[in-house]
Design a protein around this motif. Structure first.
Motif, PDB file in Angstrom:
ATOM      1  N   VAL A 107     -11.518  -9.152  15.543  1.00 44.36           N
ATOM      2  CA  VAL A 107     -11.660  -8.765  14.154  1.00 44.36           C
ATOM      3  C   VAL A 107     -11.615  -7.361  13.889  1.00 44.36           C
ATOM      4  O   VAL A 107     -11.049  -6.639  13.207  1.00 44.36           O
ATOM      5  N   VAL A 108     -12.680  -6.804  14.877  1.00 44.92           N
ATOM      6  CA  VAL A 108     -12.907  -5.343  14.457  1.00 44.92           C
ATOM      7  C   VAL A 108     -11.673  -4.486  14.942  1.00 44.92           C
ATOM      8  O   VAL A 108     -11.265  -3.679  14.018  1.00 44.92           O
ATOM      9  N   GLU A 109     -11.091  -4.731  15.905  1.00 48.49           N
ATOM     10  CA  GLU A 109      -9.847  -3.928  16.369  1.00 48.49           C
ATOM     11  C   GLU A 109      -8.696  -4.333  15.623  1.00 48.49           C
ATOM     12  O   GLU A 109      -7.887  -3.476  15.226  1.00 48.49           O
ATOM     13  N   ALA A 110      -8.760  -5.387  14.821  1.00 44.04           N
ATOM     14  CA  ALA A 110      -7.474  -5.651  13.838  1.00 44.04           C
ATOM     15  C   ALA A 110      -7.670  -4.962  12.607  1.00 44.04           C
ATOM     16  O   ALA A 110      -6.661  -4.370  12.104  1.00 44.04           O
ATOM     17  N   ILE A 111      -9.056  -4.871  12.416  1.00 46.74           N
ATOM     18  CA  ILE A 111      -9.205  -3.814  10.954  1.00 46.74           C
ATOM     19  C   ILE A 111      -8.921  -2.128  11.514  1.00 46.74           C
ATOM     20  O   ILE A 111      -8.356  -1.678  10.689  1.00 46.74           O
ATOM     21  N   VAL A 112      -9.376  -1.962  12.657  1.00 46.40           N
ATOM     22  CA  VAL A 112      -9.219  -0.556  12.972  1.00 46.40           C
ATOM     23  C   VAL A 112      -7.546  -0.368  13.041  1.00 46.40           C
ATOM     24  O   VAL A 112      -7.150   0.692  12.392  1.00 46.40           O
ATOM     25  N   TYR A 113      -6.816  -1.278  13.396  1.00 42.47           N
ATOM     26  CA  TYR A 113      -5.298  -1.002  13.500  1.00 42.47           C
ATOM     27  C   TYR A 113      -4.641  -1.145  12.096  1.00 42.47           C
ATOM     28  O   TYR A 113      -4.106  -0.184  11.935  1.00 42.47           O
ATOM     29  N   ALA A 114      -5.235  -1.937  11.336  1.00 43.72           N
ATOM     30  CA  ALA A 114      -4.724  -2.134   9.854  1.00 43.72           C
ATOM     31  C   ALA A 114      -4.898  -0.515   9.262  1.00 43.72           C
ATOM     32  O   ALA A 114      -4.094  -0.050   8.680  1.00 43.72           O
ATOM     33  N   GLU A 115      -6.182  -0.083   9.363  1.00 51.00           N
ATOM     34  CA  GLU A 115      -6.409   1.242   8.789  1.00 51.00           C
ATOM     35  C   GLU A 115      -5.691   2.395   9.277  1.00 51.00           C
ATOM     36  O   GLU A 115      -5.222   3.140   8.707  1.00 51.00           O
ATOM     37  N   LYS A 116      -5.632   2.419  10.723  1.00 51.28           N
ATOM     38  CA  LYS A 116      -4.785   3.796  11.491  1.00 51.28           C
ATOM     39  C   LYS A 116      -3.211   3.451  10.899  1.00 51.28           C
ATOM     40  O   LYS A 116      -2.595   4.345  11.097  1.00 51.28           O
ATOM     41  N   MET A 117      -2.826   2.282  10.612  1.00 54.05           N
ATOM     42  CA  MET A 117      -1.378   2.033   9.895  1.00 54.05           C
ATOM     43  C   MET A 117      -1.207   2.230   8.655  1.00 54.05           C
ATOM     44  O   MET A 117      -0.208   2.119   7.877  1.00 54.05           O
ATOM     45  N   GLN A 118      -2.549   2.683   8.154  1.00 54.95           N
ATOM     46  CA  GLN A 118      -2.449   2.840   6.616  1.00 54.95           C
ATOM     47  C   GLN A 118      -2.131   1.715   5.739  1.00 54.95           C
ATOM     48  O   GLN A 118      -1.549   1.774   4.667  1.00 54.95           O
ATOM     49  N   LEU A 119      -2.532   0.466   5.906  1.00 56.41           N
ATOM     50  CA  LEU A 119      -2.428  -0.527   5.251  1.00 56.41           C
ATOM     51  C   LEU A 119      -3.436  -0.757   4.276  1.00 56.41           C
ATOM     52  O   LEU A 119      -4.712  -0.297   4.513  1.00 56.41           O
ATOM     53  N   ASP A 120      -3.261  -1.537   3.291  1.00 56.90           N
ATOM     54  CA  ASP A 120      -4.474  -2.067   2.328  1.00 56.90           C
ATOM     55  C   ASP A 120      -5.283  -3.093   3.153  1.00 56.90           C
ATOM     56  O   ASP A 120      -4.890  -4.245   3.166  1.00 56.90           O
ATOM     57  N   VAL A 121      -6.298  -2.830   3.602  1.00 57.52           N
ATOM     58  CA  VAL A 121      -7.035  -3.725   4.375  1.00 57.52           C
ATOM     59  C   VAL A 121      -7.581  -4.818   3.786  1.00 57.52           C
ATOM     60  O   VAL A 121      -7.612  -6.011   4.400  1.00 57.52           O
ATOM     61  N   ASN A 122      -8.069  -4.908   2.516  1.00 63.66           N
ATOM     62  CA  ASN A 122      -8.296  -5.942   1.560  1.00 63.66           C
ATOM     63  C   ASN A 122      -7.342  -6.946   1.683  1.00 63.66           C
ATOM     64  O   ASN A 122      -7.378  -8.233   1.506  1.00 63.66           O
ATOM     65  N   ASN A 123      -6.052  -6.289   1.321  1.00 61.50           N
ATOM     66  CA  ASN A 123      -4.673  -7.143   1.102  1.00 61.50           C
ATOM     67  C   ASN A 123      -4.393  -7.850   2.298  1.00 61.50           C
ATOM     68  O   ASN A 123      -3.724  -8.847   2.228  1.00 61.50           O
ATOM     69  N   VAL A 124      -4.453  -6.735   3.640  1.00 54.88           N
ATOM     70  CA  VAL A 124      -4.178  -7.672   4.738  1.00 54.88           C
ATOM     71  C   VAL A 124      -5.298  -8.919   5.200  1.00 54.88           C
ATOM     72  O   VAL A 124      -4.495  -9.907   5.587  1.00 54.88           O
ATOM     73  N   LEU A 125      -6.300  -8.751   4.722  1.00 54.17           N
ATOM     74  CA  LEU A 125      -7.244  -9.875   5.224  1.00 54.17           C
ATOM     75  C   LEU A 125      -6.927 -10.920   4.344  1.00 54.17           C
ATOM     76  O   LEU A 125      -7.155 -12.152   4.851  1.00 54.17           O
ATOM     77  N   LYS A 126      -6.436 -10.726   2.996  1.00 55.07           N
ATOM     78  CA  LYS A 126      -5.997 -12.050   2.368  1.00 55.07           C
ATOM     79  C   LYS A 126      -4.710 -12.818   3.139  1.00 55.07           C
ATOM     80  O   LYS A 126      -4.713 -13.961   3.001  1.00 55.07           O
TER      81      LYS A 126
END
Length: 289
Positions: free
Chosen positions: A186-205
């Motif tokens: 989960v942590v590495e997924a969040i880090v990846y999403a941030e590094k790719m400049q995604l909206d992390v809350n939207n990604v989690l949805k």
């Protein structure tokens, strides 16, 4: 149902469980080494007892939720331990995540004193304790488990008898191994999403209800995104749990390389001063190294 309940340990988890027992109409006596930490449960109706031994003498069932196996050993088997202090036939339920071999030792010692000891570690974190939705994994005599199962049902939603003494702790090790791997993912997924400049809350949805969904994804990932690293479960205690599982695996001559990796990362966080933070603080590893 037991007339009076004793509870030793009023930390993050113990406090939630005590409040659940009080809310269900039970009389609960409590003890903790730092009396000020019992303030919240005393305000909710619990009665404070000056020593663990006095508490054990006054109740029918004693729940314990302390920090480390060494704390459990001292509490139960120390010079003035609760096993020898209690009246015959008292039921002891250790909910600390501890060593399976120690759980078996306490069970055997209890039998010699005509006491009953169950090992019943829990999963579900602070949220589960507060809401009475914990998963409880129980080892020991099945008849004793059945006798106090109504109390387990007041603090947990999933209560499963796992067999002989120590099996509750072994089951918790299974849980912690899965949690460690899931948290890492989960942590590495969040880090990846941030590094790719995604909206992390939207990604989690998008991912939380699919194949990547988990308790960690639903409950702790939002805390990470919000910058909330306060403990539902302390890093220092998680390291203790992982070490127990790794030690048990070594005794049986097999390896858990994924768990060993997670344990190493958490050890680094502890070195960096984060041992009192929640397990979701693993996120910080990726920005401190």
């Amino acid at each position: 149902m037991m007339k009076t309940i004793g509870f030793i340990g009023t930390g993050v988890m113990g406090t939630g469980m005590i409040k659940q027992l009080l809310a269900k109409g039970n009389n609960v006596k409590v003890y903790t080494r730092t009396p000020s930490r019992a303030a919240a449960v005393i305000a909710a109706g619990a009665i404070y007892v000056e020593t663990a031994q006095q508490l054990a003498q006054q109740v029918d069932v004693v729940f314990t939720m302390v920090g480390y196996p060494t704390d459990v050993e001292q509490l139960y088997l120390g010079r003035e331990g609760i096993l020898t202090a209690a009246k015959t036939g008292t039921i002891f339920v250790d909910m600390t995540t501890s060593s399976p071999s120690l759980a078996h030792e306490l069970y055997v010692k209890g039998l010699s004193l005509r006491q009953h000891v169950l090992d019943a570690p829990v999963s579900g974190g602070d949220v589960g304790a507060q809401n009475g939705t914990l998963a409880i994994m129980v080892g020991g005599d099945e008849a004793i488990f059945n006798a106090i199962k109504p109390l387990f049902e007041q603090i947990g939603a999933t209560i499963v008898y796992q067999g002989s003494a120590g099996n509750g702790q072994h089951t918790k090790m299974v849980n912690q191994i899965a949690v460690a791997g899931t948290m890492l993912g989960v942590v590495e997924a969040i880090v990846y999403a941030e590094k790719m400049q995604l909206d992390v809350n939207n990604v989690l949805k998008a991912v939380a209800s699919g194949a990547a969904g988990s308790w960690t994804m639903s409950n702790l990932a939002p805390r990470i995104v919000a910058g909330d690293f306060e403990p539902g479960f302390f890093i220092k205690h998680f390291i203790k749990d992982m070490k127990i599982a790794l030690d048990e695996a070594e005794k049986c001559h097999f390896e858990l390389p994924g768990l060993a990796t997670a344990e190493r990362l958490y050890e680094q966080l502890a070195i960096n001063g984060l041992s009192e933070k929640g397990t979701q603080a693993l996120y910080h590893y990726y920005f401190a190294n």
